[in-house]
Design a protein around this motif. Sequence first.
Motif, short mmCIF file in Angstrom:
data_model
loop_
_atom_site.label_atom_id
_atom_site.label_comp_id
_atom_site.label_asym_id
_atom_site.label_seq_id
_atom_site.Cartn_x
_atom_site.Cartn_y
_atom_site.Cartn_z
N ILE A 51 -10.32 8.59 5.54
CA ILE A 51 -10.47 7.65 4.42
C ILE A 51 -9.52 6.48 4.63
O ILE A 51 -8.54 6.60 5.40
CB ILE A 51 -10.24 8.38 3.07
CG1 ILE A 51 -10.79 7.57 1.88
CG2 ILE A 51 -8.75 8.69 2.85
CD1 ILE A 51 -10.91 8.39 0.58
N GLY A 52 -9.77 5.36 3.96
CA GLY A 52 -8.91 4.18 4.12
C GLY A 52 -8.92 3.73 5.57
O GLY A 52 -9.97 3.63 6.20
N GLY A 53 -7.74 3.52 6.12
CA GLY A 53 -7.66 3.06 7.50
C GLY A 53 -8.20 4.05 8.51
O GLY A 53 -8.53 3.68 9.64
N SER A 54 -8.31 5.29 8.12
CA SER A 54 -8.84 6.30 9.04
C SER A 54 -10.36 6.39 8.94
O SER A 54 -10.97 7.32 9.48
CB SER A 54 -8.20 7.66 8.73
OG SER A 54 -6.81 7.55 8.87
N SER A 87 -6.68 11.58 10.19
CA SER A 87 -5.73 11.36 9.11
C SER A 87 -4.35 11.20 9.70
O SER A 87 -3.83 12.15 10.32
CB SER A 87 -5.75 12.54 8.12
OG SER A 87 -4.75 12.35 7.15
N LYS A 88 -3.78 10.04 9.52
CA LYS A 88 -2.45 9.80 10.08
C LYS A 88 -1.48 10.86 9.57
O LYS A 88 -0.73 11.46 10.33
CB LYS A 88 -2.00 8.39 9.69
CG LYS A 88 -0.66 8.01 10.26
CD LYS A 88 -0.31 6.57 9.91
CE LYS A 88 1.17 6.33 10.19
NZ LYS A 88 1.61 5.00 9.78
N THR A 89 -1.51 11.12 8.28
CA THR A 89 -0.53 12.05 7.69
C THR A 89 -1.02 13.50 7.69
O THR A 89 -0.23 14.43 7.62
CB THR A 89 -0.29 11.67 6.22
OG1 THR A 89 -1.57 11.65 5.56
CG2 THR A 89 0.36 10.31 6.10
N THR A 149 -3.83 13.83 3.30
CA THR A 149 -4.67 13.11 2.34
C THR A 149 -5.70 14.07 1.74
O THR A 149 -6.52 14.67 2.47
CB THR A 149 -5.35 11.91 3.04
OG1 THR A 149 -4.31 11.11 3.61
CG2 THR A 149 -6.16 11.08 2.08
N GLY A 158 -1.88 2.67 8.96
CA GLY A 158 -3.24 3.20 8.79
C GLY A 158 -4.31 2.11 8.86
O GLY A 158 -5.32 2.25 9.55
N ARG A 159 -4.06 1.00 8.17
CA ARG A 159 -5.10 -0.05 8.12
C ARG A 159 -5.13 -0.90 9.38
O ARG A 159 -5.94 -1.81 9.50
CB ARG A 159 -4.91 -0.90 6.87
CG ARG A 159 -3.52 -1.44 6.66
CD ARG A 159 -3.32 -1.95 5.24
NE ARG A 159 -1.94 -2.35 4.96
CZ ARG A 159 -0.99 -1.53 4.55
NH1 ARG A 159 -1.26 -0.25 4.37
NH2 ARG A 159 0.23 -1.98 4.30
N GLN A 196 -9.11 -3.69 2.57
CA GLN A 196 -7.95 -2.80 2.71
C GLN A 196 -6.85 -3.50 3.50
O GLN A 196 -5.68 -3.49 3.08
CB GLN A 196 -8.30 -1.48 3.42
CG GLN A 196 -7.11 -0.51 3.36
CD GLN A 196 -7.08 0.56 4.44
OE1 GLN A 196 -7.85 0.51 5.40
NE2 GLN A 196 -6.19 1.51 4.31
N GLU A 206 -4.10 -4.12 0.68
CA GLU A 206 -3.09 -3.07 0.75
C GLU A 206 -1.82 -3.63 1.42
O GLU A 206 -0.72 -3.14 1.17
CB GLU A 206 -3.63 -1.86 1.53
CG GLU A 206 -2.82 -0.59 1.30
CD GLU A 206 -3.52 0.67 1.80
OE1 GLU A 206 -4.16 1.37 1.01
OE2 GLU A 206 -3.42 0.96 3.01
N GLN A 225 2.71 0.72 1.40
CA GLN A 225 1.63 0.76 0.39
C GLN A 225 2.03 1.71 -0.73
O GLN A 225 1.30 2.63 -1.06
CB GLN A 225 0.27 1.16 1.01
CG GLN A 225 0.22 2.48 1.78
CD GLN A 225 0.87 2.40 3.13
OE1 GLN A 225 0.70 1.42 3.85
NE2 GLN A 225 1.64 3.42 3.49
N VAL A 230 -0.21 2.86 -3.92
CA VAL A 230 -1.30 3.84 -3.98
C VAL A 230 -0.78 5.22 -4.36
O VAL A 230 -1.56 6.15 -4.55
CB VAL A 230 -2.08 3.92 -2.64
CG1 VAL A 230 -2.70 2.59 -2.29
CG2 VAL A 230 -1.18 4.39 -1.51
N LYS A 258 -2.16 8.95 -6.84
CA LYS A 258 -2.27 10.21 -6.09
C LYS A 258 -1.49 11.32 -6.79
O LYS A 258 -1.97 12.44 -6.94
CB LYS A 258 -1.71 10.05 -4.67
CG LYS A 258 -2.59 9.29 -3.72
CD LYS A 258 -1.98 9.35 -2.32
CE LYS A 258 -2.58 8.33 -1.39
NZ LYS A 258 -1.93 8.22 -0.10
O1 F6P Z 1 -3.99 5.88 0.15
C1 F6P Z 1 -3.79 4.86 1.05
C2 F6P Z 1 -3.64 5.36 2.45
O2 F6P Z 1 -2.36 5.86 2.64
C3 F6P Z 1 -3.96 4.26 3.44
O3 F6P Z 1 -2.90 3.45 3.70
C4 F6P Z 1 -4.45 5.04 4.61
O4 F6P Z 1 -5.18 4.24 5.49
C5 F6P Z 1 -5.27 6.09 3.92
O5 F6P Z 1 -4.56 6.39 2.75
C6 F6P Z 1 -5.51 7.34 4.71
O6 F6P Z 1 -4.33 7.96 5.10
P1 F6P Z 1 -4.31 9.08 6.21
O7 F6P Z 1 -4.81 8.49 7.48
O8 F6P Z 1 -2.90 9.52 6.30
O9 F6P Z 1 -5.22 10.19 5.74
#
Ligand code: F6P
Length: 549
Positions: free
Chosen positions: A153-156, A206-208, A211, A268-269, A350, A354, A507, A510, A514
């Motif tokens: 989602i988002g940048g991913s 997902s970077k983190t 999400t 991410g973006r 985004q 963002e 960011q 956001v 959450k």
């Molecule tokens: O909620 C915003 C965000 O953190 C964006 O900056 C990012 O692209 C997106 O969520 C997805 O994050 P992740 O790649 O960690 O799942």
Amino acid sequence: MSIAPTETAAWRALRAHHESFAGVTLRDLFRDDPGRAARMTHAVEELRVDLSKHLATPETMRLLLALAEERGVAAGFERMFHGEILNPTEERAVLHVALRNRASTPIRVEGKNVMPQIYACLARMRTLAERIRSGEHTGFGGEPITDIVNIGIGGSDLGPAMVCDALRPYWKRGLRAHFVSNVDGTHLARTLEEVDPRTTLFIVASKTFTTAETLTNARTARSWLVEHHGNELAVGNHFVAVSTNHDAVREFGIDADHCFELWDWVGGRYSLWSAIGLPIACVVGMDHFEELLAGAHVMDQHARHAPLEQNLPVLSALLGVWYANFFGWASWAVIPYDQSLARLPAWLQQGDMESNGKRTRADGAVIEGYDTGPIVWGEPGTNAQHSFFQLLHQGTRPVPVDFIAPMRSHHPLPEHHDHLLANLLAQAEALMIGKTEAEARAELEAHGDDEATIARLLPHKVFAGNRPSTMILFDSLDPRTLGMLLALYEHRIFVQGLIWGVNSFDQWGVELGKQLAKAILGELRGSSSGDHDASTAAAIAHVRARRLS
Ligand code: F6P
């Protein structure tokens, strides 16, 4: 503490200049200056960017460039390319430019050259993409992969989804990419209806890897797959991940061999250039993915080295500042006359909102007395002409527009592209020249209308005009050109962030939603209770009552 842009000499001069600007029209500027169009049109390779339809005189440009000097734009680029901490709240460098560095020059973060790990990751991407494309990487039952489902989602999601769509003519026949982002089950369910569990590869991006939407979708997709195969081991053939969080990936059940690396210095973006671009590499092939990187690299070099007065991201950013801060125009429309770029505005939304939707400066000072990031929106033309262009032409709030188009279509159906381009050119011209009362009257008279009809219709037929636009033209939408275009917009965002003094790479805005969603989820499920305002409390009660009944 740094100073606000409003405290610079250039800002003050621009304010005075803006006051003297009343009555300046684009019609007059073109009439009085035959060299204007040529002088204000710039090119990087085949990307031709015409800035002449902007409400700017040579003096405006001189003052805006002085603002860029005062805000240290050139030095900002150097800091970026040298891996300095440009994201102080997360204490991170910002190095998407390293991901597309095709020059083999080292780029260092904390003294360590990051290029070897980038090349290693690109090599792993190539291996997987080629194995999938050749049929060597198979599903659990030995069938070749036919569908890639990216879950992110988002940048991913937005970057790879937009690029895959833009480069559809380059897709390998028999291999399709799908993107699931929304936690609304409809998104995943509809996608799963289109694919076969025997021949689908899921990329959990997902970077983190924390999400909630992505993990919920990934878990459901995993259950669907395992249920079909009746064997947990199928996950090994059908799931890969892209993340910085290798522990969470392992915990999810994807082993290290199937996890592609990402680094905290990739926002991410800004991540489509990394392994987040894996779905792109799979469907268009790694050679084309590398052409995309090469195009972005060309724009990176231009942004870093071109003199400010010829520097496209800088000029584009400065004109955006001119409208946002001196004319007070809050939004910016991006209209691709190319159906393949339908998702470009969403990606840019985004990227820009963002990044620069901030009310605090990078040094922590609360922003007062000037606006930051614009509201970015858009849809492809010509469709947009038949929906919101009325407001662009005659609404009370002018909206600067970016028009974008390829000269050649990948689908050269007779007549179509001529119509498309004629409309693009006509809209930009119409926005600029408008229609005066005298011109409108002459038209009505030529039509044979009587004086009463003319008096009734005349006010509605007048177009104020003087509405600015950028026109970006290129020969054809290929990976290299697309890379240049996207990097142009990324650097525009960076430059505006420098002017406004914001950190374009965090960011925090956001996070609150959450946190609250997490707490409310427990309340909806009855496992916790919380304190809310009366409206939210009543809505929670309503949802619980209606969902349980
Ligand atoms: O909620 C915003 C965000 O953190 C964006 O900056 C990012 O692209 C997106 O969520 C997805 O994050 P992740 O790649 O960690 O799942």
